[in-house]
Design a protein around this motif. Structure first.
Motif, PDB file in Angstrom:
ATOM      1  N   SER A  52      37.750  34.213  42.758  1.00 19.62           N
ATOM      2  CA  SER A  52      38.250  34.552  41.545  1.00 19.62           C
ATOM      3  C   SER A  52      39.563  34.934  41.798  1.00 19.62           C
ATOM      4  CB  SER A  52      37.518  35.216  41.250  1.00 19.62           C
ATOM      5  OG  SER A  52      37.508  36.740  42.579  1.00 19.62           O
ATOM      6  N   LEU A  53      40.249  34.920  40.498  1.00 19.01           N
ATOM      7  CA  LEU A  53      41.991  34.761  40.369  1.00 19.01           C
ATOM      8  C   LEU A  53      41.842  36.779  40.028  1.00 19.01           C
ATOM      9  CD1 LEU A  53      43.425  32.335  38.751  1.00 19.01           C
ATOM     10  CD2 LEU A  53      44.030  33.146  40.863  1.00 19.01           C
ATOM     11  N   LEU A  58      47.820  45.074  33.342  1.00 16.71           N
ATOM     12  CA  LEU A  58      48.455  44.906  31.500  1.00 16.71           C
ATOM     13  C   LEU A  58      47.605  44.362  30.138  1.00 16.71           C
ATOM     14  CD1 LEU A  58      52.210  44.792  31.819  1.00 16.71           C
ATOM     15  CD2 LEU A  58      51.035  46.738  32.023  1.00 16.71           C
ATOM     16  N   THR A  59      46.174  43.828  31.114  1.00 20.13           N
ATOM     17  CA  THR A  59      45.338  43.100  30.356  1.00 20.13           C
ATOM     18  C   THR A  59      44.166  43.185  31.009  1.00 20.13           C
ATOM     19  OG1 THR A  59      45.874  40.750  31.680  1.00 20.13           O
ATOM     20  CG2 THR A  59      47.443  41.022  29.829  1.00 20.13           C
ATOM     21  N   GLY A  60      44.126  43.465  32.348  1.00 18.05           N
ATOM     22  CA  GLY A  60      42.392  43.727  32.711  1.00 18.05           C
ATOM     23  C   GLY A  60      42.102  42.579  32.652  1.00 18.05           C
ATOM     24  N   ALA A  61      42.744  40.590  32.037  1.00 21.45           N
ATOM     25  CA  ALA A  61      42.191  39.759  32.357  1.00 21.45           C
ATOM     26  C   ALA A  61      42.948  38.720  33.465  1.00 21.45           C
ATOM     27  CB  ALA A  61      42.641  39.015  31.262  1.00 21.45           C
ATOM     28  N   ALA A  65      47.228  32.776  37.479  1.00 21.53           N
ATOM     29  CA  ALA A  65      48.033  32.240  39.848  1.00 21.53           C
ATOM     30  C   ALA A  65      48.100  34.118  40.389  1.00 21.53           C
ATOM     31  CB  ALA A  65      49.243  31.658  39.791  1.00 21.53           C
ATOM     32  N   ALA A  66      47.465  34.190  41.274  1.00 24.63           N
ATOM     33  CA  ALA A  66      47.040  35.045  42.158  1.00 24.63           C
ATOM     34  C   ALA A  66      49.206  36.012  42.065  1.00 24.63           C
ATOM     35  CB  ALA A  66      46.627  34.702  43.971  1.00 24.63           C
ATOM     36  N   PRO A  67      50.121  35.494  42.499  1.00 26.84           N
ATOM     37  CA  PRO A  67      51.139  36.089  42.815  1.00 26.84           C
ATOM     38  C   PRO A  67      51.764  36.714  41.374  1.00 26.84           C
ATOM     39  CG  PRO A  67      51.006  33.740  43.628  1.00 26.84           C
ATOM     40  CD  PRO A  67      50.288  33.768  42.636  1.00 26.84           C
ATOM     41  N   LEU A  68      50.904  36.573  40.207  1.00 26.33           N
ATOM     42  CA  LEU A  68      51.903  37.194  39.335  1.00 26.33           C
ATOM     43  C   LEU A  68      51.233  38.578  39.047  1.00 26.33           C
ATOM     44  CD1 LEU A  68      51.097  33.959  36.430  1.00 26.33           C
ATOM     45  CD2 LEU A  68      53.347  35.232  37.719  1.00 26.33           C
TER      46      LEU A  68
END
Length: 333
Positions: A52-53, A58-61, A65-68
């Protein structure tokens, strides 16, 4: 026993063997194949679950990609008139909107989970930018500003990039990649500014009402109308000539004051006082709720609570936060 009886007795066992062989199932030649007891066949291993990512702060979504999730945010002020076509707002995770002078909006667009190849037109720094994004720790791309505002920015501890710093801002436009490249190393990810809903939780614990339209009317300001698109599950509005969408729109009512600046050019500017508390109206999904907002200071998150004091839970996704003067008319249908 005569000869015929002796011959019959000798042939009888051979006939029985032959008949038994003829009536039995032919046995397959297994050769070197191992025969396994069906009861001992090991079960087929279950497929490994897809990792799971993490959710974007800021979005809760979930991010793409994990590094973001762990990178620094980018904030850019933009000034938008009714004839302006702003670039990059469709990729912003969070946008703060202040009603500025001459029928314009001063926007603070914050980018984190998605990249924007073109953002602009980049505007000057204003106190509302500093006070809105201080807790988010972004690198801020801005186009100068009055001397007093620049001093406030320097004291804020935020990292900044201007057109004088290389080519990160060119001809009034920039990008997330250019600003992150120009930012000092060691930037930290933003603090989550909203308490997003999980597992389908409602926007509010009480006084939740259906909503299809939100409007904010300010004397001398551009009209702001948002309508709910049920098929997309998004709120749709217009800023300048651009159509924008948001999972949530949050209207904070607050005092505005007039700031008189001298350098580099004398003028008076309206400024939203984002520290303090006041009324909030939020729409998210097909629902609306009212309550109170509170932001004690620069390093504090703005909390949003319903009429009973429980936190509001906007749906995961991007959000617009509108700073409405106390004289504004906020209507939900």
């Amino acid at each position: 026993m005569n000869r015929r009886q002796m011959l019959r007795a000798a042939l009888a066992p051979a006939l029985l063997v032959g008949l038994g062989t003829a009536c039995s199932e032919p046995q397959p030649d297994t050769g070197s194949v191992d025969v396994v007891d069906p009861g001992k066949i090991p079960p087929t291993p279950a497929p490994s679950p897809t990792p799971s990512l993490p959710a974007g702060p800021l979005t809760g979504a979930p991010v793409s990609a994990a590094p973001l999730a762990g990178r620094q945010a980018v904030a850019v002020p933009l000034r938008v008139s009714p004839s302006t076509t702003p670039a990059g707002l469709d990729a912003a995770d969070l946008v703060y909107a202040e009603f500025a002078e001459s029928d314009t909006l001063h926007l603070t667009a914050v980018f984190h989970s998605r990249d924007a190849k073109k953002i602009g037109p980049v505007a000057e720094i204003r106190p509302v930018d500093i006070r809105s994004v201080g807790v988010l720790h972004p690198v801020v791309g801005y186009a100068g500003g009055p001397t007093g505002f620049l001093t406030q920015f320097e004291k804020s501890g935020l990292a900044g990039v201007t057109p004088d710093d290389g080519d990160a801002i060119d001809d009034g436009y920039t990008s997330t990649a250019a600003l992150l490249k120009a930012a000092p190393k060691g930037g930290q990810p933003p603090t989550p500014p909203l308490d997003h809903a999980t597992d389908g939780a409602a926007l509010a614990a009480r006084d939740l009402v259906p909503a299809t339209e939100l409007s904010v009317t300010v004397s001398g300001g551009p009209p702001m109308v948002w309508r709910y698109d049920q098929q997309k599950s998004l709120w749709v509005g217009k800023v300048g000539t651009a159509t924008v969408t948001a999972a949530s729109v949050i209207v904070l009512t607050m005092e505005y004051r007039t700031l008189d600046v001298r350098n580099p050019s004398p003028r008076s500017l309206p400024s939203a006082n984002v520290f303090g508390e006041g009324a909030v109206v939020a729409v998210s999904g097909p629902s609306s709720a009212k309550g109170r907002w509170r932001k004690p200071g620069q390093g504090m998150v703005c909390t949003l609570a319903d009429s009973g004091g429980d936190l509001l839970h906007p749906q995961p996704g991007n959000a617009w936060v509108v700073y409405a003067p106390t004289t504004a008319k906020v209507t939900v249908k």
